[in-house]
Design an enzyme around this catalytic site. Sequence first.
Site, PDB file in Angstrom:
ATOM      1  N   HIS A  98       0.838  -1.204   0.000  1.00  0.00           N
ATOM      2  CA  HIS A  98       0.000   0.000   0.000  1.00  0.00           C
ATOM      3  C   HIS A  98       0.871   1.252   0.000  1.00  0.00           C
ATOM      4  CE1 HIS A  98       0.912   0.496   4.220  1.00  0.00           C
ATOM      5  NE2 HIS A  98       0.287  -0.608   4.577  1.00  0.00           N
ATOM      6  N   HIS A 134       4.099   1.403   2.233  1.00  0.00           N
ATOM      7  CA  HIS A 134       5.245   0.653   1.697  1.00  0.00           C
ATOM      8  C   HIS A 134       5.833   1.384   0.493  1.00  0.00           C
ATOM      9  CE1 HIS A 134       2.408  -2.688   3.132  1.00  0.00           C
ATOM     10  NE2 HIS A 134       3.344  -2.592   4.069  1.00  0.00           N
ATOM     11  N   CYS A 165      -0.038 -10.484  23.709  1.00  0.00           N
ATOM     12  CA  CYS A 165      -1.084 -10.063  22.768  1.00  0.00           C
ATOM     13  C   CYS A 165      -0.938 -10.908  21.512  1.00  0.00           C
ATOM     14  CB  CYS A 165      -0.962  -8.575  22.424  1.00  0.00           C
ATOM     15  SG  CYS A 165      -2.064  -8.125  21.056  1.00  0.00           S
ATOM     16  N   CYS A 203      -0.373  -8.837  18.254  1.00  0.00           N
ATOM     17  CA  CYS A 203       0.986  -8.317  18.009  1.00  0.00           C
ATOM     18  C   CYS A 203       2.024  -9.434  18.013  1.00  0.00           C
ATOM     19  CB  CYS A 203       1.420  -7.333  19.091  1.00  0.00           C
ATOM     20  SG  CYS A 203       0.353  -5.939  19.280  1.00  0.00           S
ATOM     21  N   CYS A 228      -3.862  -3.782  25.031  1.00  0.00           N
ATOM     22  CA  CYS A 228      -2.852  -3.558  23.996  1.00  0.00           C
ATOM     23  C   CYS A 228      -3.270  -2.322  23.194  1.00  0.00           C
ATOM     24  CB  CYS A 228      -2.764  -4.774  23.086  1.00  0.00           C
ATOM     25  SG  CYS A 228      -2.114  -4.370  21.466  1.00  0.00           S
ATOM     26  N   HIS A 252      -4.357  -3.205  19.496  1.00  0.00           N
ATOM     27  CA  HIS A 252      -5.527  -4.054  19.224  1.00  0.00           C
ATOM     28  C   HIS A 252      -6.707  -3.768  20.139  1.00  0.00           C
ATOM     29  CE1 HIS A 252      -2.278  -6.150  17.126  1.00  0.00           C
ATOM     30  NE2 HIS A 252      -3.234  -6.487  16.285  1.00  0.00           N
ATOM     31  N   LYS A 272      -5.838   6.931  10.610  1.00  0.00           N
ATOM     32  CA  LYS A 272      -4.838   5.903  10.407  1.00  0.00           C
ATOM     33  C   LYS A 272      -5.276   5.051   9.201  1.00  0.00           C
ATOM     34  CE  LYS A 272      -2.371   2.430  12.867  1.00  0.00           C
ATOM     35  NZ  LYS A 272      -2.005   1.692  14.019  1.00  0.00           N
ATOM     36  N   LYS A 315      -6.982  -1.678   7.218  1.00  0.00           N
ATOM     37  CA  LYS A 315      -7.890  -2.556   6.493  1.00  0.00           C
ATOM     38  C   LYS A 315      -9.290  -2.443   7.064  1.00  0.00           C
ATOM     39  CE  LYS A 315      -6.164  -6.838   4.459  1.00  0.00           C
ATOM     40  NZ  LYS A 315      -5.620  -8.145   4.812  1.00  0.00           N
TER      41      LYS A 315
HETATM   42  N1  MSP Z   1       8.414  -6.988   8.604  1.00  0.00           N
HETATM   43  C1  MSP Z   1       8.579  -5.846   9.426  1.00  0.00           C
HETATM   44  C2  MSP Z   1       9.883  -5.134   9.130  1.00  0.00           C
HETATM   45  C3  MSP Z   1      11.107  -5.963   9.254  1.00  0.00           C
HETATM   46  S1  MSP Z   1      12.514  -5.085   8.779  1.00  0.00           S
HETATM   47  C4  MSP Z   1      13.793  -5.992   9.298  1.00  0.00           C
HETATM   48  C5  MSP Z   1       7.438  -4.881   9.210  1.00  0.00           C
HETATM   49  N2  MSP Z   1       6.756  -5.008   8.049  1.00  0.00           N
HETATM   50  S2  MSP Z   1       5.538  -4.063   7.595  1.00  0.00           S
HETATM   51  O1  MSP Z   1       5.004  -4.656   6.388  1.00  0.00           O
HETATM   52  O2  MSP Z   1       4.633  -3.848   8.656  1.00  0.00           O
HETATM   53  O3  MSP Z   1       6.186  -2.732   7.143  1.00  0.00           O
HETATM   54  C6  MSP Z   1       6.376  -1.654   8.024  1.00  0.00           C
HETATM   55  C7  MSP Z   1       6.932  -0.500   7.224  1.00  0.00           C
HETATM   56  O4  MSP Z   1       6.061  -0.188   6.127  1.00  0.00           O
HETATM   57  C8  MSP Z   1       7.085   0.806   7.970  1.00  0.00           C
HETATM   58  O5  MSP Z   1       8.246   0.877   8.756  1.00  0.00           O
HETATM   59  C9  MSP Z   1       7.110   1.770   6.796  1.00  0.00           C
HETATM   60  O6  MSP Z   1       8.319   1.666   6.131  1.00  0.00           O
HETATM   61  C10 MSP Z   1       6.016   1.213   5.911  1.00  0.00           C
HETATM   62  N3  MSP Z   1       4.700   1.700   6.321  1.00  0.00           N
HETATM   63  C11 MSP Z   1       3.614   0.934   6.600  1.00  0.00           C
HETATM   64  N4  MSP Z   1       2.557   1.759   6.863  1.00  0.00           N
HETATM   65  C12 MSP Z   1       2.936   3.045   6.767  1.00  0.00           C
HETATM   66  C13 MSP Z   1       2.266   4.291   6.810  1.00  0.00           C
HETATM   67  N5  MSP Z   1       0.979   4.404   7.074  1.00  0.00           N
HETATM   68  N6  MSP Z   1       2.994   5.402   6.548  1.00  0.00           N
HETATM   69  C14 MSP Z   1       4.307   5.341   6.209  1.00  0.00           C
HETATM   70  N7  MSP Z   1       4.964   4.192   6.138  1.00  0.00           N
HETATM   71  C15 MSP Z   1       4.348   3.036   6.550  1.00  0.00           C
HETATM   72  O7  MSP Z   1       7.243  -4.034  10.040  1.00  0.00           O
END
Ligand code: MSP
Length: 517
Positions: A19, A22, A127, A130, A144, A147, A296, A299
Amino acid sequence: MTDPFYITTPIYYVNAQPHLGHAYTTIAADVSCRYNFMEKKDVYFQTGTDEHGDKIERAARAEGLGVKEYVDKISGLFKDLWPELKIKYNYFIRTTDPSHIKLVRELLQRIYDAEDIYFHEYEGLYCFGCERFYAERELVNGKCPDHNREPELIKESNYFFRMSKYQDWLMDHIESTPDFIRPKRYKNEVLAFLREPLEDLCISRPKSRLKWGIPLPFDNDYVTYVWFDALINYISGLGYPDGDLFSKFWPAAQHIIAKDILKPHGIYWPIMLKAAGIDIYKHLNVHGYWNIDENKMSKSIGNVIEPLSLIEKYGIDSFRFFLMREMTFGLDSNFSEQSLIERINSDLANDLGNLFSRVLSMGHKYFSGIVPLIDMDAENSFHFSLEKEAIDAVEKFQGSMEEFAFHGGIAAIWGLIRRMNKYIDVTSPWELAKKKSAKKQLEIVIYNLLEGLRVVSGLIYPVMPDASVAMQKHLGLDADEVLKGKFNYIDELKKWNVIKPGTRLLKSIRLFPRIEN
Ligand code: MSP
């Protein structure tokens, strides 16, 4: 020898589709990589997917797929999306890769042998959402915070990583290394954590509860859990301990993450490296969160923004530009399609697009599309050079980009663009064109504007690679050299009088069409 630059994104969980969040992080990594390419660094960019754990096993089941089949599918979605966003990574790592699994097991064994991993019976508040234990003080009204559910009291024997042993060392390192974690607010946040007693980290799960993980090398009844697996991707992808990639790029390692995973990256990861006898990374760059219409993104609210539909509608360059310009790196930002449209219309269509087409049209109207030769003596007495403004912009841009302040880098370019628009108003080329005696002045004005556009076209390259190339081709710059970087290298952008008189300009185009609301 060229300096190395190694940039990583988090590896994304495959329990959800890619999304906007990412996309932002991965585009930011790409922008910093392209910028460092412009600085003639030897760049290496790694991204990938995090594929173990409860959540992923459950997501696979929910889709009625085998776990491997499911992770292959979602990992593929990430891998296929990045090229559509003009992201040029060097390596895509998956935590299910055999070479990654092998290294995780080797490091676990090394740290276990050094007695920094120990076995311990533990009772705590867990949790399931998490997948982690919570300390009482982390709960909000006993629940938590993520959640909004009361965690359950469970008793379990597990393996723990002795983080507390390295707490003072890490604090000293962070305090004595400026910019290790940036922007500063996140460095302060990590230091605040470290001023409290640091609990040892639970790194295992019994196989009876979690099967989809990497088995511990010293106890086959357990698998390792989340961070001890995931963080190691940053070095397993470089082939640690062998190979040239690791020795070359690891000393220059920079991570980009969002604030949600600050603690694992700012605390667990340097301590894991230290315990394993490996040098720690150079910088951790932390950005804020994108919210959607002030909420925020989630989903359950149903407001998750998928990048592909936006790109189809607005174009990839505009999308990248908006993300990099709108968010002040480090702070939260709000996404709305309305603000995307406003930025496209004002910054891109108006400021840059109009400037570009006005200058090219004047080049065609007054000089038949041939870059004029200017008289240097006349230029010195006319005092209408844009050289100083352009070089100032390049320097400001560099300062911001070095610190990952992408918004500041773009603001520096737009400072120059606005200056050039004003320059047209002040010099009024259409008036000069009416007077035969002002021919030299007209040549000087148009030539300076073309040079300014050349500099702008190079500076936008990291954020808008397609528009950069299109501009340069229209300015008659050699397309081959453009793609190889000659006209995008920062040191070239600090030169002036680069475009050769006699060069043929292409007919003007609309670089960024206006979006009608
Ligand atoms: N798998 C772990 C990371 C392991 S790294 C060794 C993880 N994955 S995640 O899919 O949840 O990705 C988190 C990351 O996605 C955030 O740190 C950021 O880079 C990006 N983002 C996810 N949602 C976001 C927003 N709403 N806004 C900005 N970036 C965000 O955590």
